[in-house]
Every structure is written in C-alpha cells, then in structure tokens.
Design a protein around this motif. Structure first.
Motif, PDB file in Angstrom:
ATOM      1  N   PHE A  93      56.035  19.742  49.073  1.00 59.94           N
ATOM      2  CA  PHE A  93      56.931  20.141  47.984  1.00 59.94           C
ATOM      3  C   PHE A  93      56.143  20.646  46.775  1.00 59.94           C
ATOM      4  N   THR A  94      55.103  19.913  46.372  1.00 56.28           N
ATOM      5  CA  THR A  94      54.327  20.361  45.216  1.00 56.28           C
ATOM      6  C   THR A  94      53.652  21.699  45.489  1.00 56.28           C
ATOM      7  N   ASN A  95      53.240  21.914  46.733  1.00 57.23           N
ATOM      8  CA  ASN A  95      52.664  23.214  47.095  1.00 57.23           C
ATOM      9  C   ASN A  95      53.708  24.323  46.971  1.00 57.23           C
ATOM     10  N   SER A  96      54.955  24.022  47.306  1.00 58.67           N
ATOM     11  CA  SER A  96      56.013  25.033  47.179  1.00 58.67           C
ATOM     12  C   SER A  96      56.250  25.403  45.716  1.00 58.67           C
ATOM     13  N   LEU A  97      56.110  24.422  44.801  1.00 55.78           N
ATOM     14  CA  LEU A  97      56.272  24.718  43.377  1.00 55.78           C
ATOM     15  C   LEU A  97      55.146  25.621  42.875  1.00 55.78           C
ATOM     16  N   LYS A 108      53.159  31.260  41.777  1.00 55.23           N
ATOM     17  CA  LYS A 108      52.107  32.181  42.220  1.00 55.23           C
ATOM     18  C   LYS A 108      52.674  33.490  42.750  1.00 55.23           C
ATOM     19  N   TYR A 109      53.861  33.417  43.394  1.00 58.29           N
ATOM     20  CA  TYR A 109      54.440  34.601  44.024  1.00 58.29           C
ATOM     21  C   TYR A 109      55.850  34.858  43.483  1.00 58.29           C
ATOM     22  N   PRO A 110      55.966  35.313  42.230  1.00 59.63           N
ATOM     23  CA  PRO A 110      57.280  35.504  41.629  1.00 59.63           C
ATOM     24  C   PRO A 110      58.136  36.561  42.326  1.00 59.63           C
ATOM     25  N   SER A 111      57.505  37.461  43.076  1.00 59.12           N
ATOM     26  CA  SER A 111      58.267  38.517  43.756  1.00 59.12           C
ATOM     27  C   SER A 111      58.757  38.080  45.138  1.00 59.12           C
ATOM     28  N   PHE A 112      58.319  36.921  45.619  1.00 60.03           N
ATOM     29  CA  PHE A 112      58.726  36.449  46.944  1.00 60.03           C
ATOM     30  C   PHE A 112      60.179  35.995  46.945  1.00 60.03           C
ATOM     31  N   THR A 113      60.858  36.196  48.054  1.00 60.37           N
ATOM     32  CA  THR A 113      62.184  35.613  48.227  1.00 60.37           C
ATOM     33  C   THR A 113      62.027  34.118  48.510  1.00 60.37           C
ATOM     34  N   LEU A 114      63.127  33.365  48.420  1.00 64.01           N
ATOM     35  CA  LEU A 114      63.061  31.938  48.708  1.00 64.01           C
ATOM     36  C   LEU A 114      62.671  31.689  50.158  1.00 64.01           C
ATOM     37  N   THR A 115      63.096  32.560  51.043  1.00 59.58           N
ATOM     38  CA  THR A 115      62.700  32.423  52.454  1.00 59.58           C
ATOM     39  C   THR A 115      61.199  32.588  52.613  1.00 59.58           C
ATOM     40  N   GLU A 116      60.616  33.557  51.918  1.00 60.49           N
ATOM     41  CA  GLU A 116      59.170  33.775  51.981  1.00 60.49           C
ATOM     42  C   GLU A 116      58.410  32.595  51.381  1.00 60.49           C
ATOM     43  N   ILE A 117      58.925  32.050  50.272  1.00 64.91           N
ATOM     44  CA  ILE A 117      58.304  30.868  49.663  1.00 64.91           C
ATOM     45  C   ILE A 117      58.355  29.695  50.636  1.00 64.91           C
ATOM     46  N   ALA A 118      59.497  29.531  51.296  1.00 62.46           N
ATOM     47  CA  ALA A 118      59.659  28.430  52.256  1.00 62.46           C
ATOM     48  C   ALA A 118      58.621  28.526  53.367  1.00 62.46           C
ATOM     49  N   TYR A 119      58.472  29.711  53.963  1.00 63.47           N
ATOM     50  CA  TYR A 119      57.507  29.884  55.049  1.00 63.47           C
ATOM     51  C   TYR A 119      56.072  29.726  54.549  1.00 63.47           C
ATOM     52  N   GLU A 120      55.781  30.278  53.387  1.00 65.21           N
ATOM     53  CA  GLU A 120      54.433  30.175  52.820  1.00 65.21           C
ATOM     54  C   GLU A 120      54.055  28.720  52.547  1.00 65.21           C
ATOM     55  N   SER A 121      55.053  27.908  52.211  1.00 66.31           N
ATOM     56  CA  SER A 121      54.804  26.505  51.858  1.00 66.31           C
ATOM     57  C   SER A 121      54.803  25.585  53.061  1.00 66.31           C
ATOM     58  N   GLY A 122      55.237  26.095  54.209  1.00 65.28           N
ATOM     59  CA  GLY A 122      55.219  25.288  55.423  1.00 65.28           C
ATOM     60  C   GLY A 122      56.554  24.735  55.853  1.00 65.28           C
ATOM     61  N   TYR A 123      57.649  25.140  55.194  1.00 64.78           N
ATOM     62  CA  TYR A 123      58.970  24.666  55.589  1.00 64.78           C
ATOM     63  C   TYR A 123      59.482  25.453  56.803  1.00 64.78           C
ATOM     64  N   TYR A 124      60.337  24.802  57.567  1.00 67.49           N
ATOM     65  CA  TYR A 124      60.890  25.424  58.766  1.00 67.49           C
ATOM     66  C   TYR A 124      61.734  26.644  58.422  1.00 67.49           C
ATOM     67  N   GLN A 163      64.500  28.356  54.873  1.00 65.52           N
ATOM     68  CA  GLN A 163      64.918  28.276  53.482  1.00 65.52           C
ATOM     69  C   GLN A 163      65.780  27.047  53.221  1.00 65.52           C
ATOM     70  N   ALA A 164      66.622  26.676  54.169  1.00 65.26           N
ATOM     71  CA  ALA A 164      67.510  25.528  53.984  1.00 65.26           C
ATOM     72  C   ALA A 164      66.716  24.235  53.784  1.00 65.26           C
ATOM     73  N   HIS A 165      65.637  24.073  54.557  1.00 68.82           N
ATOM     74  CA  HIS A 165      64.813  22.881  54.401  1.00 68.82           C
ATOM     75  C   HIS A 165      64.127  22.866  53.027  1.00 68.82           C
ATOM     76  N   PHE A 166      63.702  24.038  52.572  1.00 70.63           N
ATOM     77  CA  PHE A 166      63.076  24.142  51.256  1.00 70.63           C
ATOM     78  C   PHE A 166      64.067  23.784  50.153  1.00 70.63           C
ATOM     79  N   ILE A 167      65.272  24.296  50.218  1.00 67.56           N
ATOM     80  CA  ILE A 167      66.291  24.003  49.205  1.00 67.56           C
ATOM     81  C   ILE A 167      66.626  22.517  49.200  1.00 67.56           C
ATOM     82  N   ARG A 168      66.717  21.936  50.397  1.00 67.00           N
ATOM     83  CA  ARG A 168      67.033  20.510  50.495  1.00 67.00           C
ATOM     84  C   ARG A 168      65.933  19.669  49.836  1.00 67.00           C
ATOM     85  N   ALA A 169      64.678  20.057  50.039  1.00 62.99           N
ATOM     86  CA  ALA A 169      63.575  19.322  49.419  1.00 62.99           C
ATOM     87  C   ALA A 169      63.633  19.432  47.898  1.00 62.99           C
ATOM     88  N   CYS A 170      63.955  20.622  47.395  1.00 64.53           N
ATOM     89  CA  CYS A 170      64.068  20.807  45.943  1.00 64.53           C
ATOM     90  C   CYS A 170      65.157  19.917  45.358  1.00 64.53           C
TER      91      CYS A 170
END
Length: 267
Positions: free
Chosen positions: A212-216, A221-237, A239-246
């Motif tokens: 989670f802290t890596n996703s923050l 670091k990547y303001p132009s990335f979509t949430l899906t791209e942030i999720a994959y870059e951070s290691g989440y399965y 976007q839904a898993h990333f949103i749930r963690a947030c």
C-alpha cells in the motif's frame, strides 16, 4: 510553520528514518485536521508546547503528556492542529523501534502512548533537559543521546526478523511468506509470533501495508498514470484490489487521496 531536518547520529542511522523539528507560533484562524496514513512506523514526539490532539482508530482521543509515541501500523490517525505548535519528532525506520521500547510492539500497535509509560522516569528526565536547552539543535542532540543510551540497554534483536523486513521492503511486499520463513529456517507460526512481538503486525499484514505505501509513492511518482496502471505498477491484481486497500488503510478512495493537502503520508 518552520520545518527543519537534522543529521542522525551514525549509531542511530540503522534505526531512524527522520529527525525533525516543527515550530509555529502564529495563530491558526481555522483549526485544521490532518489524516496521517499508516506506514508501519513508530514516531516519538517531544513537545515544547501542549501536544496536538490525536484521534486513534477506535475514535478515542487519549490524554497525552508532552512526550509520547505513536504507532502507525495499519490504521490512519487524525490529528487536530492548534496554535503554538513546537516539537521534536523522531520517526523510526520501519520495524526498528522495538529496540528502544521494552514492550511487545503488538501491545502498542495503532496506539498513542505516553513516553512515561514506556520509559518511566527517564521520559521525564529527557523532557526536562529538552525544556532547558537553549536551541533546537541542542534539543536534538539531547534526544539522540537518550536514544543511544536506550539502545545500549536493549537486548532485543532478531536477525531473522531483520532479514525478512529487508526482503519485504526490497520486493514491496510482493513475495511468498512460506518461502520467506523457509529462508530463515523457521515455521510460519514462529515468524508470525516474532513479527507480532517486534513489529506489531503479522508478516502478511506487514506485506500488505508495504504494498500500500508503495502504491502511494507511485501515485505521486506517476501523476499521468491511470488507477489501473498504478495498481499494476504497485503489485495489485487489479484496480478494484487497489481501491479496496485505499479504503481500508486511509478511509478514502485513490481519487480522494491525490492532491489532498489534509492527508499526510511519510515515506
């Protein structure tokens, strides 16, 4: 508001991430509330003025002395700012605070604890010395001297936990815990017991917070990335898993976190 970083004594560098001072003597017209996100870190505050009000996860606002410790493991804390803010802060590196406090870290996880309850009379001695110091630099030096003395008194060090912490941080929490336990030659149950004792979280939860802290970090670091791209870059399965963690760890969605000046994460 003046914010100043200070050099960390070489003896303390393996254990401490940041030492800073914050000073504000200007009146605050509109009280502000900051949400501090979990980062698996313990932070020591030594106030020169009355302390800030901090709401812990169960909704209570504990009565604090001027020296206290916060343990931001896996729950956010809400801090209410006020006039005459002046304090020294020591933020311990993730997983390293246990060598300075003679308690199970699980017992103080996600809590705000008066330093006197952990150090006894030494906490009052340090507060008195800090109050008498003429400059902020002198106060920082005094605090570091007390921390070094406390470190020398410590008998708590676990090489297996230290190794696992490094591996989790190197992989941003994306590794198999069974494999990690095998690498240090202990069972999963033993690893969990040691993590709860020295860190305050289970290995699985520590790994989740690390991801989670890596996703923050990636959100910044990547303001132009979509949430899906942030999720994959951070290691989440996905976007839904990333949103749930947030939502779980901040009480907010990723969109509400981006650019929010009332949310603080210290990475």
């Amino acid at each position: 508001m003046e914010y100043q970083l200070y050099a960390i004594d070489p003896i303390l560098r393996p254990f401490i991430k940041v030492i800073c001072s914050v000073d504000n003597r200007s009146p605050i017209i509109v009280p502000n509330q900051l949400r501090v996100l979990p980062d698996t870190c313990v932070e020591l505050f030594i106030n020169l003025c009355p302390p800030q009000q901090i709401a812990i996860p169960d909704g209570n606002t504990p009565s604090l002395s001027r020296s206290f410790v916060t343990s931001r493991m896996n729950s956010f804390m809400d801090v209410s700012t006020q006039d005459n803010v002046s304090f020294v802060s020591v933020c311990f590196a993730s997983g390293q605070a246990y060598q300075f406090f003679p308690v199970s870290m699980h017992d103080i996880s996600n809590q705000v604890i008066n330093l006197r309850d952990l150090w006894g009379a030494r906490a009052d001695d340090m507060q008195e010395c800090v109050d008498k110091a003429a400059t902020m630099q002198e106060r920082i030096s005094l605090v570091q001297q007390y921390l070094i003395q406390q470190l020398y008194k410590s008998v708590a060090f676990d090489a297996s936990v230290d190794f696992c912490l490094r591996r989790m941080q190197e992989t941003n929490g994306m590794l198999l815990l069974d494999e990690l336990a095998n690498q240090v030659g202990i069972s999963n149950r033993q690893l969990a017991r040691r993590f709860n004792q020295y860190i305050g979280l289970s290995p699985k939860e520590f790994a989740r917070i690390t991801t989670f802290t890596n996703s923050l970090v990636n959100l910044k670091k990547y303001p132009s990335f979509t949430l899906t791209e942030i999720a994959y870059e951070s290691g989440y399965y996905d976007q839904a898993h990333f949103i749930r963690a947030c939502r779980t760890y901040s009480g907010l969605t990723p969109s509400q976190l981006i650019g929010n000046e009332q949310v603080l994460f210290c990475f």
